[in-house]
Design a protein around this motif. Structure first.
Motif, mmCIF file in Angstrom:
data_model
loop_
_atom_site.group_PDB
_atom_site.id
_atom_site.type_symbol
_atom_site.label_atom_id
_atom_site.label_comp_id
_atom_site.label_asym_id
_atom_site.label_seq_id
_atom_site.Cartn_x
_atom_site.Cartn_y
_atom_site.Cartn_z
ATOM 1 N N LEU A 126 1.052 -1.225 0.182
ATOM 2 C CA LEU A 126 0.056 0.413 -0.222
ATOM 3 C C LEU A 126 0.296 1.376 -0.101
ATOM 4 C CD1 LEU A 126 -2.690 -1.521 2.621
ATOM 5 C CD2 LEU A 126 -2.525 -1.418 0.238
ATOM 6 N N ASP A 127 1.443 2.008 -1.466
ATOM 7 C CA ASP A 127 2.027 2.921 -1.426
ATOM 8 C C ASP A 127 1.241 4.134 -1.001
ATOM 9 O OD1 ASP A 127 4.181 4.829 -2.140
ATOM 10 O OD2 ASP A 127 3.478 4.037 -4.247
ATOM 11 N N GLU A 128 2.086 5.313 -0.609
ATOM 12 C CA GLU A 128 1.161 6.176 0.699
ATOM 13 C C GLU A 128 0.344 6.453 0.899
ATOM 14 O OE1 GLU A 128 3.151 8.674 1.048
ATOM 15 O OE2 GLU A 128 4.893 8.960 -0.790
ATOM 16 N N ILE A 129 0.382 4.866 2.594
ATOM 17 C CA ILE A 129 -0.558 4.590 3.112
ATOM 18 C C ILE A 129 -1.684 6.291 4.066
ATOM 19 C CG2 ILE A 129 0.116 4.359 4.900
ATOM 20 C CD1 ILE A 129 -2.069 1.944 4.886
ATOM 21 N N VAL A 130 -0.825 7.235 3.737
ATOM 22 C CA VAL A 130 -1.528 8.422 4.230
ATOM 23 C C VAL A 130 -2.195 9.263 3.954
ATOM 24 C CG1 VAL A 130 0.395 9.169 6.610
ATOM 25 C CG2 VAL A 130 0.695 9.745 3.801
ATOM 26 N N ASP B 95 -10.481 5.878 7.945
ATOM 27 C CA ASP B 95 -11.571 5.329 7.662
ATOM 28 C C ASP B 95 -11.144 3.456 6.947
ATOM 29 O OD1 ASP B 95 -12.067 6.286 5.903
ATOM 30 O OD2 ASP B 95 -14.800 6.324 6.556
ATOM 31 N N THR B 96 -10.675 4.090 6.410
ATOM 32 C CA THR B 96 -9.934 2.657 5.331
ATOM 33 C C THR B 96 -8.835 1.781 5.553
ATOM 34 O OG1 THR B 96 -10.213 4.553 3.100
ATOM 35 C CG2 THR B 96 -9.382 3.126 2.568
ATOM 36 N N THR B 97 -7.797 2.817 6.384
ATOM 37 C CA THR B 97 -6.486 2.152 6.721
ATOM 38 C C THR B 97 -7.242 1.148 8.169
ATOM 39 O OG1 THR B 97 -6.258 4.404 7.621
ATOM 40 C CG2 THR B 97 -5.258 3.885 6.181
ATOM 41 N N VAL B 98 -8.208 1.629 8.513
ATOM 42 C CA VAL B 98 -8.114 0.280 9.393
ATOM 43 C C VAL B 98 -8.816 -0.700 9.426
ATOM 44 C CG1 VAL B 98 -10.629 -0.032 11.089
ATOM 45 C CG2 VAL B 98 -9.260 2.137 10.730
ATOM 46 N N VAL B 99 -9.393 -1.496 7.421
ATOM 47 C CA VAL B 99 -9.297 -2.731 7.349
ATOM 48 C C VAL B 99 -8.146 -3.668 7.614
ATOM 49 C CG1 VAL B 99 -11.450 -2.501 6.178
ATOM 50 C CG2 VAL B 99 -8.937 -2.262 4.894
ATOM 51 N N ILE B 100 -6.497 -2.982 7.883
ATOM 52 C CA ILE B 100 -5.610 -3.396 7.791
ATOM 53 C C ILE B 100 -5.077 -3.416 9.756
ATOM 54 C CG2 ILE B 100 -4.505 -2.963 5.979
ATOM 55 C CD1 ILE B 100 -2.609 -1.276 6.974
ATOM 56 N N HIS B 101 -6.147 -3.956 10.232
ATOM 57 C CA HIS B 101 -5.721 -3.584 11.501
ATOM 58 C C HIS B 101 -5.672 -5.553 11.825
ATOM 59 C CE1 HIS B 101 -5.731 0.422 13.169
ATOM 60 N NE2 HIS B 101 -4.671 0.271 11.987
ATOM 61 N N SER B 102 -6.415 -6.131 11.680
ATOM 62 C CA SER B 102 -6.506 -7.118 11.866
ATOM 63 C C SER B 102 -5.903 -8.106 11.093
ATOM 64 C CB SER B 102 -7.500 -7.710 12.130
ATOM 65 O OG SER B 102 -8.460 -8.132 10.361
ATOM 66 N N LEU B 103 -5.010 -7.592 10.052
ATOM 67 C CA LEU B 103 -3.999 -8.342 8.574
ATOM 68 C C LEU B 103 -2.773 -7.949 10.176
ATOM 69 C CD1 LEU B 103 -4.989 -7.791 5.564
ATOM 70 C CD2 LEU B 103 -5.136 -10.167 6.526
ATOM 71 N N CYS B 104 -2.866 -7.299 10.524
ATOM 72 C CA CYS B 104 -1.097 -6.101 11.234
ATOM 73 C C CYS B 104 -0.966 -7.277 12.913
ATOM 74 C CB CYS B 104 -1.214 -5.231 11.047
ATOM 75 S SG CYS B 104 -1.015 -4.355 9.104
ATOM 76 N N ASP B 105 -1.734 -7.926 13.311
ATOM 77 C CA ASP B 105 -0.808 -8.165 13.940
ATOM 78 C C ASP B 105 -1.185 -9.642 14.525
ATOM 79 O OD1 ASP B 105 -3.903 -8.660 14.313
ATOM 80 O OD2 ASP B 105 -4.711 -6.803 15.551
ATOM 81 N N ASP B 106 -0.788 -10.511 15.601
ATOM 82 C CA ASP B 106 -0.750 -11.909 14.838
ATOM 83 C C ASP B 106 -2.445 -12.365 14.828
ATOM 84 O OD1 ASP B 106 -2.239 -10.787 17.514
ATOM 85 O OD2 ASP B 106 -1.132 -12.766 18.445
#
Lengths: 680, 270
Positions: free
Chosen positions: B108-112, B117-128
Motif C-alpha cells: 500500500l503505497d503512500e498509505i497516509v 476509516d479505510t486504513t482500519v481494514v488492515i488492522h486485523s491483518l497486521c497483528d498476530d
C-alpha cells in the motif's frame, strides 16, 4: 526639449500639472531643468527624479525639494549607478539560501564596511557597482559570498591554523602572503567542486594582465596547494618561502582576513558546541532502545562513534554535508539526528576533526545544573504574598528533566483580556495587504468548497450500486431490502479547530510584534471564509509565579470589532514560559469536539524565563507539554522567525511540525499558506 | 460468487530489479516476512521504497500487488465488492483480498493518502491474528504464511490530516529509508542510466545541495528518482542544465525565488 513620443509627452505634462497643483515655484524650477534631465536620464529616470522631488517636498518642504532639483547631476549619476548596481538587501535572502544549499555551517549574509567573514556571518558592502551591468554586479556578490563560504567550508579558519597564524612573529607581513596562498588553494578547490562557478570566478576577477601573470607564477611555485587534499596548514607551511615575493592584487571577491575577530568567535563557539553535542548525545543515548534514564551521577554508559569525517581537511568532498556523517551508537548502528549532525559538521569545520573526548558522554550529562529546590505550591504562596496580581490563578505542573518528574502545581497562570486598541490597525492592515488578501481568500474558498460523496442515502443524484447489489441479495434471500440506495455529493465538513498561541514576550518588540498582528489580521480574514472554529491567545509572564495568558479571541466569539481591537492591542510583555501556556491552551482545545485540533504557536525564539527556565530546562518542559497535548489528540505546530530554531525546534515539536520563516516581513504572507498546507 | 486469486505471472517480477542495499534492510524484510510481520517503509519521495519492494518481491519469489492510495480509496476498493454481471451479482476481490488469498505481497503505497476509516481494514491483518474479515461475504480470511503486508509513507508531510494513526503505525516493523550516501547514489545513477561517473557525481552533488534546502524554502530536496530522470535525459542528448531544469528544478518548486536559488546551485556544478 528633446524629441519625445506622444506617450512620454503626456506623462511629462501630467507631472507638470501635479507640480503646478502642489506649488507653482516647484513647477517652475522643475520646468527649468527638464530639458537637461531628459538629456541625462531616460523617461524612467525623470520619473524617479520627479518622485524624489515630491517625496522630499512632502517630508521637508519646498526648499529641500528645490535642492533636489538643483542637484540634478548628482541625482543622475546616482540613478545610473543604481540602475547597473546591485543592492545587498534585495539579494540577502537569495545568498543565504544559496550558501545553505552549498552546505556546511549556516552563514548569515549582512552588510558591513569591510568584506570578510567571522565564521558565523559574511559581511558584504550594502551596494556594489563595480561592473557595467546589474547581472555582473549580482554575480560578484554571489562570488564574494561563495569565496567566504569556502574559507569556512574548506578549513581556512580551523582553530589550529588560526592559532599558528596569530603566533607568527611578523603577522602584518605574513597575513597577506597567507591570504594569497589560501586564495590559490580555495579557488582550486572551488574549481574542482563547482566547475560552473569557476567560469564566473575567472570572468569577474577584475585583474589586469600583470596581476594575472603574478597569480600564475604563484600557482606554479605552490602547486601542492592546487591539489584536492591541500589544507590550511599547507598554506601556513609555505608562508616563509613566499615572503618577499611581489604580491598580486586581491581579486574583486577576495575581501579581507581579520583573524583576531574570528579567533574570538571560534573559541566561544568551540566551547558551546562541545557542551551542546554532549547534551544531545546524552539525550540520544537515553532514547536508544534498552537504555534507562540515568541520573546525573551515573557512570558513562554511552558508546558513541562517528564516521564520514576526514581528519585531514574536514570533509573529503563538498557533498559530505550532514547527510554523509554517520553517528553510531554501540552496536545499534546509525542514529539519525539532524541537530547532532549539523553540530558535527560545524565542529569538524572548526577543528578539522572530531576529538575523541567529544563523544565520551556521561549518561546523565546535564549542561544546566539544577539549583532551585523549592516546592511549587509554596512558591505560589510567596508570589501572592509579594503582591503579584494573581486573579484566580490556575496552577499547572512543570516538567523538571533533572529530576525526571513533574513539579506539581508549580506554575500560577492568570488569564487576562488584551486591552483593545482603537487605532484602525485592522482596517489599515487589510488595506496594506489587499492584493495578497484577494489570493488568500480565493485559495481558502476552494478549501471551503470541498465536496464528498456520501453513499447509502435515501435520496441522491446517483444510484449507489454497492447498496443496490446488497439489497438485491437481501431480497433474494427473503430479507427486507434497505431503502438507502442512493449516493449524493455533500459539502464536506472540515471539522478542524485551531488555537493560535502568540508569543508576546519582550523580544517581539518592534517589527516582530507588528508582523505578528498583521499575520493575525490576515488569518482572521482567511479563517472566516472556512468557518473553522479558531481562537487566539497570547502568552508571556515572568517566573513561574506569574504566567500570563492574554485572551484575544475565544472559540465561541465571533470576529467582532472588539476582537479586532484586541488584535491591534497585542503588545510585547516579558518572558516566554511556553510549557504552561501549551498545557493551558491545550485544555481549551481538548474540550472541543472537532476531529482535527491544532495548536499553532507563533514564536520568535526559545522558551526562556527567569528562575532557571532557559536552555535545556525550558526545552525539556516545552517538549513534555507538547507530548502531553499530542497524547490528547492535538496536533501542535510552531511557526517561528528565529533563524536558529532548526537547532531546537525538531527536538520540541518533531522534525515535520514546525516552519522557520527566514524573513520576519514575510510572516503575514506565509502564515495563511502554512495553515492551508496543514489542513488540506 | 467467485474470488479472483492472483495470477502469478501477472504480478511476478521475473527479472532482478536493480537495487543497491543501504544497510541490512533486505535481511530485516526477509526476517519480518518469515515471521508474518507487516513492514512500514518510511522515507522521502523518490528514495527507492518502491524499487525496494520490487526487489524483495523478486528475491522472495512472491508477486507484489501495489495499491497507490488516494483520498477516495474506500475499504471496498481494498477488500472487494459485488458487481452486477449479466443479471447476476458477482463478488470481485479487491487487491488486498487477492493478495491474502494468494499469499502475495500487498504494497500500500503512500498509505497516509487514504482516509483513516479505510486504513482500519488492515488492522486485523497486521497483528498476530492475520485475519481479513470480509463483511459482505461473511467470510473471515486467514492469511497464509506467504502473505506479507507492506505500507509506505513519507513522514515529511506537514498535514494534520495526513498523519498515520498510532493504532495503525504501532503494528509494523518500520524501515527508515533515506537518500543513499553520495558514492552509492553515483553508482545507482551510472548503473540505472548509463551516464558517465563524472556526470553522475555532478548530479548527485546538485541533489545534495537541494536537500540542504529542505525546510528552508523547499518541502523536500531532489530525490534520487528526479536525478535519475535528469540523467536519462542527458544520456539522450539533452544539455545537462536543460535536463536538470525540466527534470529537477521545475519539479521541485513553483516559487520563483527558490527556483532562482536552485537554478544557481545547478549552474554552479554543471
Amino acid at each position: 526639449m528633446p524629441e519625445l513620443d506622444p506617450a512620454a509627452r503626456r506623462h511629462i505634462d501630467h507631472w507638470l500639472q501635479i507640480l503646478q497643483r502642489d506649488h507653482t515655484d516647484l513647477q517652475a524650477h522643475f520646468s527649468g531643468r527638464l530639458d537637461q534631465a531628459l538629456t541625462l536620464l531616460e523617461i524612467e529616470g525623470v520619473d524617479a527624479w520627479m518622485t524624489a522631488i515630491l517625496d522630499r517636498y512632502d517630508k521637508r518642504g519646498l526648499g529641500a525639494a528645490i535642492e533636489v532639483i538643483a542637484n540634478l547631476d548628482a541625482f543622475a549619476e546616482d540613478y545610473r549607478a543604481r540602475q547597473s548596481g546591485a543592492d545587498l538587501e534585495e539579494l540577502e535572502p537569495f545568498l543565504e539560501k544559496y550558501l545553505t544549499g552549498l552546505g556546511g555551517r549556516p552563514l548569515r549574509v549582512t552588510s558591513g564596511k569591510r568584506i570578510f567573514t567571522d565564521t558565523e556571518s559574511i559581511y558584504l558592502p550594502a551596494f556594489l557597482n563595480v561592473f557595467d551591468t546589474r547581472a555582473d554586479n549580482e554575480t560578484l556578490y554571489k562570488l564574494t559570498a561563495v569565496y567566504h563560504w569556502a574559507q569556512n567550508r574548506y578549513g581556512g579558519w580551523r582553530l589550529d591554523a588560526l592559532e599558528r597564524l596569530l603566533q607568527l612573529p611578523d603577522l602584518p607581513r605574513a597575513l597577506p602572503v597567507f591570504a594569497t596562498l589560501e586564495s590559490l588553494r580555495l579557488e582550486a578547490r572551488l574549481a574542482l567542486d563547482f566547475p560552473g562557478l569557476c567560469r564566473d570566478l575567472r570572468r569577474l576577477d577584475n585583474l589586469d594582465e600583470d596581476n594575472r601573470a603574478r597569480y600564475l607564477a604563484w600557482s606554479d611555485d605552490n602547486r601542492l596547494l592546487l591539489q584536492a587534499g591541500a589544507g590550511p596548514m599547507d598554506s601556513m607551511d609555505r608562508i616563509s618561502g613566499n615572503l618577499g615575493k611581489p604580491l598580486p592584487a586581491r581579486k574583486g571577491f577576495h575581501g579581507e582576513y581579520i583573524p583576531e575577530t574570528v579567533l574570538e568567535k571560534l573559541r566561544e563557539r568551540v566551547k558551546q558546541e562541545k557542551d551542546k553535542l554532549q547534551q544531545s548525545l546524552a539525550r540520544l543515548g537515553r532514547e536508544q532502545p534498552g537504555q534507562v534514564i540515568a541520573d546525573a551521577n551515573a557512570p558513562d554508559n554511552t558508546h558513541w562513534a562517528a564516521s564520514g569525517v576526514d581528519p585531514g581537511v574536514g570533509f573529503n568532498s563538498v557533498n559530505q554535508g550532514p547527510g554523509a556523517l554517520t553517528l553510531l551508537f554501540g552496536e545499534q548502528g546509525p542514529v539519525a539526528d539532524d541537530e547532532v549532525k549539523q553540530l558535527l559538521v560545524s565542529i569538524v569545520q572548526d577543528l578539522g576533526r572530531l576529538p575523541e573526548d567529544y563523544l565520551q558522554v556521561s549518561g546523565g550529562y546535564s549542561g544546566f545544573p539544577y539549583k532551585d529546590t523549592e516546592s511549587g505550591a509554596g512558591e505560589v504562596g510567596k508570589a501572592a504574598a509579594a503582591g503579584y496580581d494573581l486573579q484566580n490563578p490556575v496552577y499547572y505542573p512543570e516538567w523538571d528533566y533533572t529530576r525526571q518528574r513533574y513539579r506539581n502545581e508549580f506554575c500560577a497562570l492568570t488569564e487576562i483580556d488584551v486591552a483593545p486598541a482603537d487605532d484602525n490597525f485592522y482596517a489599515a492592515t487589510l488595506e496594506k495587504y489587499r492584493f495578497h488578501l484577494q489570493s488568500v481568500r480565493r485559495s481558502f474558498e476552494t478549501m471551503a468548497e470541498g465536496y464528498e460523496q456520501r453513499k447509502r442515502q435515501t435520496f441522491g443524484d446517483e444510484i449507489d450500486f454497492d447498496a443496490l447489489v446488497e439489497a438485491s441479495v437481501d431480497r433474494r434471500q427473503g430479507l427486507e431490502m434497505s431503502d438507502n440506495l442512493y449516493s449524493c455529493f455533500h459539502r464536506s465538513r472540515r471539522d478542524v479547530a485551531v488555537m493560535f498561541m502568540v508569543d508576546m514576550s519582550g523580544s517581539t518588540r518592534g517589527w516582530v510584534n507588528l508582523v505578528e498582528r498583521e499575520a493575525l489580521v490576515l488569518l482572521c480574514e482567511a479563517l472566516e471564509m472556512l468557518s473553522d472554529p479558531y481562537a487566539i491567545y497570547g502568552f508571556s509572564g515572568r517566573t513561574h509565579k506569574r504566567c500570563e495568558i492574554y485572551r484575544v479571541k475565544k472559540f465561541e466569539e465571533a470576529c467582532t470589532a472588539q476582537v479586532r481591537a484586541r488584535i491591534s492591542g497585542i503588545k510585547p510583555r516579558t518572558y516566554t514560559r511556553m510549557g504552561v501556556a501549551i498545557r493551558h491552551l491545550g485544555k481549551y482545545l481538548q474540550a472541543l469536539k472537532a476531529r482535527s485540533r491544532l495548536l499553532i504557536t507563533l514564536s520568535d525564539g526559545k522558551p526562556e524565563d527567569y528562575g532557571g527556565y532557559r536552555g535545556r530546562y525550558g526545552l525539556e518542559d516545552t517538549r513534555q507539554a507538547i507530548a502531553e497535548v499530542r497524547a490528547a489528540g492535538i496536533y501542535p505546530f510552531c511557526i517561528t522567525i528565529d533563524n536558529e530554531a532548526r537547532e531546537y525546534l525538531p527536538y520540541m515539536y518533531g522534525s515535520a511540525n514546525y516552519t522557520v520563516i527566514d524573513d520576519v516581513r514575510k510572516l503575514p504572507y506565509k502564515v495563511s499558506d502554512i495553515y492551508r498546507l496543514l489542513t488540506t | 460468487m467467485s474470488a479472483n486469486p492472483v495470477r502469478f505471472e501477472e504480478y511476478a517480477i521475473r527479472q532482478e530489479p536493480y537495487y543497491e542495499p543501504a544497510g541490512n534492510e533486505t535481511g530485516i524484510f526477509e526476517a519480518a516476512a518469515d515471521n508474518g510481520l507487516p513492514v512500514l517503509l518510511k522515507g522521502p519521495t523518490g528514495c527507492g521504497k518502491t524499487r525496494f519492494m520490487e526487489y524483495m518481491s523478486w528475491r522472495l519469489d512472491r508477486p507484489v500487488i501495489t495499491v497507490s492510495c488516494h483520498d477516495d480509496l474506500s475499504a471496498s476498493d481494498l477488500v472487494g465488492r459485488y458487481l452486477i454481471k449479466g443479471g447476476e451479482t458477482v463478488w470481485v476481490d479487491g487487491p488486498l483480498t487477492r493478495a491474502v488469498r494468494s499469499g502475495a505481497i500487498c504494497y500500500l503505497d503512500e498509505i497516509v493518502e487514504a482516509r483513516k476509516d479505510t486504513t482500519v481494514v488492515i488492522h486485523s491483518l497486521c497483528d498476530d491474528r492475520r485475519l481479513l474479515p470480509i463483511e459482505k461475504l461473511g467470510e473471515l480470511l486467514e492469511a497464509p504464511p506467504e502473505f506479507c503486508l507492506t505500507v509506505s509513507y513519507n513522514p515529511g508531510y506537514q498535514s494534520v490530516l495526513k498523519d498515520l494513526k498510532q493504532s495503525t503505525r504501532q503494528r509494523f516493523v518500520a524501515l527508515d529509508f533515506s537518500y543513499p550516501q553520495p558514492d552509492r547514489e553515483v553508482e545507482i545513477l551510472v548503473k540505472e542510466t548509463g551516464v558517465s561517473a563524472e556526470m553522475a557525481t555532478m548530479l548527485v552533488r546538485f541533489a545534495g545541495m537541494t536537500r540542504n534546502l529542505k525546510d528552508n524554502g523547499l518541502v523536500e530536496g531532489a530525490s534520487t528518482r528526479l536525478i535519475v530522470n535528469a540523467a536519462k535525459l542527458i544520456r539522450h542528448g539533452i544539455a545537462p542544465r536543460q535536463a536538470c531544469e525540466t527534470a529537477v528544478n521545475q519539479a521541485l518548486t513553483d516559487d520563483e525565488e527558490i527556483l532562482k536559488t536552485v537554478r544557481e546551485l545547478c549552474a554552479s556544478v554543471l
